[in-house]
Design a protein around this motif. Structure first.
Motif, PDB file in Angstrom:
ATOM      1  N   LEU A  30       0.846  -1.201   0.000  1.00  0.00           N
ATOM      2  CA  LEU A  30       0.000   0.000   0.000  1.00  0.00           C
ATOM      3  C   LEU A  30       0.872   1.238   0.000  1.00  0.00           C
ATOM      4  O   LEU A  30       1.659   1.477   0.912  1.00  0.00           O
ATOM      5  CB  LEU A  30      -0.911   0.019   1.224  1.00  0.00           C
ATOM      6  N   ARG A  31       0.671   2.047  -1.039  1.00  0.00           N
ATOM      7  CA  ARG A  31       1.329   3.340  -1.074  1.00  0.00           C
ATOM      8  C   ARG A  31       0.420   4.409  -0.463  1.00  0.00           C
ATOM      9  O   ARG A  31       0.878   5.331   0.188  1.00  0.00           O
ATOM     10  CB  ARG A  31       1.693   3.706  -2.509  1.00  0.00           C
ATOM     11  N   GLY A  32      -0.892   4.244  -0.672  1.00  0.00           N
ATOM     12  CA  GLY A  32      -1.831   5.198  -0.107  1.00  0.00           C
ATOM     13  C   GLY A  32      -3.259   4.741  -0.313  1.00  0.00           C
ATOM     14  O   GLY A  32      -3.556   3.983  -1.240  1.00  0.00           O
ATOM     15  N   PHE A  34      -7.153   6.468  -0.567  1.00  0.00           N
ATOM     16  CA  PHE A  34      -7.741   7.777  -0.840  1.00  0.00           C
ATOM     17  C   PHE A  34      -9.255   7.700  -0.771  1.00  0.00           C
ATOM     18  O   PHE A  34      -9.859   6.718  -1.224  1.00  0.00           O
ATOM     19  CB  PHE A  34      -7.335   8.251  -2.243  1.00  0.00           C
ATOM     20  N   THR A  49      -6.074  11.436   2.135  1.00  0.00           N
ATOM     21  CA  THR A  49      -5.077  10.395   1.907  1.00  0.00           C
ATOM     22  C   THR A  49      -4.709   9.784   3.249  1.00  0.00           C
ATOM     23  O   THR A  49      -4.468  10.508   4.229  1.00  0.00           O
ATOM     24  CB  THR A  49      -3.787  10.965   1.296  1.00  0.00           C
ATOM     25  N   TYR A  51      -2.097   6.468   4.776  1.00  0.00           N
ATOM     26  CA  TYR A  51      -1.150   5.461   4.294  1.00  0.00           C
ATOM     27  C   TYR A  51      -0.546   4.570   5.359  1.00  0.00           C
ATOM     28  O   TYR A  51       0.202   3.655   5.040  1.00  0.00           O
ATOM     29  CB  TYR A  51      -0.048   6.100   3.438  1.00  0.00           C
ATOM     30  N   GLN A  91      -3.660   2.919  -3.825  1.00  0.00           N
ATOM     31  CA  GLN A  91      -2.552   3.057  -4.750  1.00  0.00           C
ATOM     32  C   GLN A  91      -1.502   2.031  -4.367  1.00  0.00           C
ATOM     33  O   GLN A  91      -1.009   2.038  -3.231  1.00  0.00           O
ATOM     34  CB  GLN A  91      -1.975   4.468  -4.692  1.00  0.00           C
ATOM     35  N   LEU A  93       2.155  -0.198  -4.838  1.00  0.00           N
ATOM     36  CA  LEU A  93       3.555   0.164  -5.002  1.00  0.00           C
ATOM     37  C   LEU A  93       4.097  -0.159  -6.383  1.00  0.00           C
ATOM     38  O   LEU A  93       5.079   0.412  -6.816  1.00  0.00           O
ATOM     39  CB  LEU A  93       4.410  -0.569  -3.961  1.00  0.00           C
ATOM     40  N   GLY A  97       4.135   3.171  -9.115  1.00  0.00           N
ATOM     41  CA  GLY A  97       3.230   3.775  -8.152  1.00  0.00           C
ATOM     42  C   GLY A  97       1.999   4.393  -8.765  1.00  0.00           C
ATOM     43  O   GLY A  97       1.282   5.120  -8.102  1.00  0.00           O
ATOM     44  N   GLN A  98       1.740   4.117 -10.020  1.00  0.00           N
ATOM     45  CA  GLN A  98       0.594   4.738 -10.673  1.00  0.00           C
ATOM     46  C   GLN A  98      -0.648   3.874 -10.638  1.00  0.00           C
ATOM     47  O   GLN A  98      -1.676   4.239 -11.180  1.00  0.00           O
ATOM     48  CB  GLN A  98       0.933   5.046 -12.136  1.00  0.00           C
ATOM     49  N   PHE A 100      -3.690   2.831  -9.397  1.00  0.00           N
ATOM     50  CA  PHE A 100      -4.800   3.110  -8.500  1.00  0.00           C
ATOM     51  C   PHE A 100      -5.922   2.119  -8.774  1.00  0.00           C
ATOM     52  O   PHE A 100      -6.288   1.894  -9.920  1.00  0.00           O
ATOM     53  CB  PHE A 100      -5.352   4.517  -8.742  1.00  0.00           C
TER      54      PHE A 100
END
Lengths: 112, 116
Positions: A30-32, A34, A49, A51, A91, A93, A97-98, A100
């Motif tokens: 998990l990067r984030g 939202f 956000t 994280y 989002q 890893l 990292g794009q 979503f």
């Protein structure tokens, strides 16, 4: 495979009746996470956000919390103008990292 | 505040026509995205770009192409529209990884495309 589910699908509340929306997720890293609000015919509007597990964010009547497997959006004393669809997204890893992944949303109606 | 502007709110096209959807962001974001949103299917990524002239396919790139000649502008091209491309198209932008670990997406207000 990364996945996001949201419950309930739809929720009707009386004005002032507090409740929570759930977002459950599985993601390789998990990067984030939202939260977004979307009004009919418009694009999603960014809310929060998160994280790391244990994190909390607040904005007016909304509070978002995060655990290792789910997030909650708590709505305290909602007003009719809080009626909207609330989307959760994670989002990952991977893929620069794009990546979503969006949930299907919870459609909230607040009745006066 | 970040502003993402999509050139059209509503478009009606006939099958086989070519369509350009334009998107401009004013916050110097490195990343730009095109999604489509359909009832019951949610948001699905068509293409994204992390730099000028760079593009990556998303989950549903078939029937679409993109162009990014300037940092602030990302175009979605439908070469020959079909009825199954009737949808809400959403453009989004975000900071690149070199500037933010987990930048959120900021969306425009969408273009509702109807293909008849």
């Amino acid at each position: 495979e990364d996945q996001v589910t949201q419950s309930p699908e739809a929720l009707r509340l009386q004005e002032g009746e507090s409740s929570s929306l759930n977002c459950s997720y599985t993601v390789s890293g998990l990067r984030g996470l939202f939260w977004y609000r979307q009004d009919p015919g418009k694009g999603p509007e960014f809310l929060f956000t998160l994280y790391s597990a244990g994190e909390e964010k607040e904005k007016e009547r909304l509070k978002a919390t995060l655990t290792k497997k789910e997030s909650f959006l708590h709505i305290t004393a909602p007003k009719p103008e809080d009626s909207a669809t609330y989307l959760c997204a994670v989002q990952a890893l991977i893929n620069y990292g794009q990546n979503f992944v969006f949930g299907p949303g919870t459609r909230l109606s607040v009745l006066p | 505040d970040v502003k993402v502007t999509q050139s059209s709110r509503y478009l009606v096209k006939r099958t086989g026509e070519k369509v350009f959807l334009e998107c401009v962001q004013d916050m110097d974001h490195e990343n730009m995205f095109w999604y489509r949103q359909d009832p019951g299917l949610g948001l699905r990524l068509i293409y994204f770009s992390y730099d000028v002239k760079m593009k990556e396919k998303g989950d549903i790139p078939e029937g679409y192409s993109v162009s990014r000649e300037k940092k602030e502008r990302f175009s979605l091209i439908l070469e020959s529209t079909s009825t199954n491309q009737t949808s809400m198209y959403l453009c989004a932008s975000s900071l690149g990884l070199n500037r933010s670990y987990n930048s959120p997406l900021h969306f425009g207000n969408g273009t509702r495309l109807t293909v008849t």
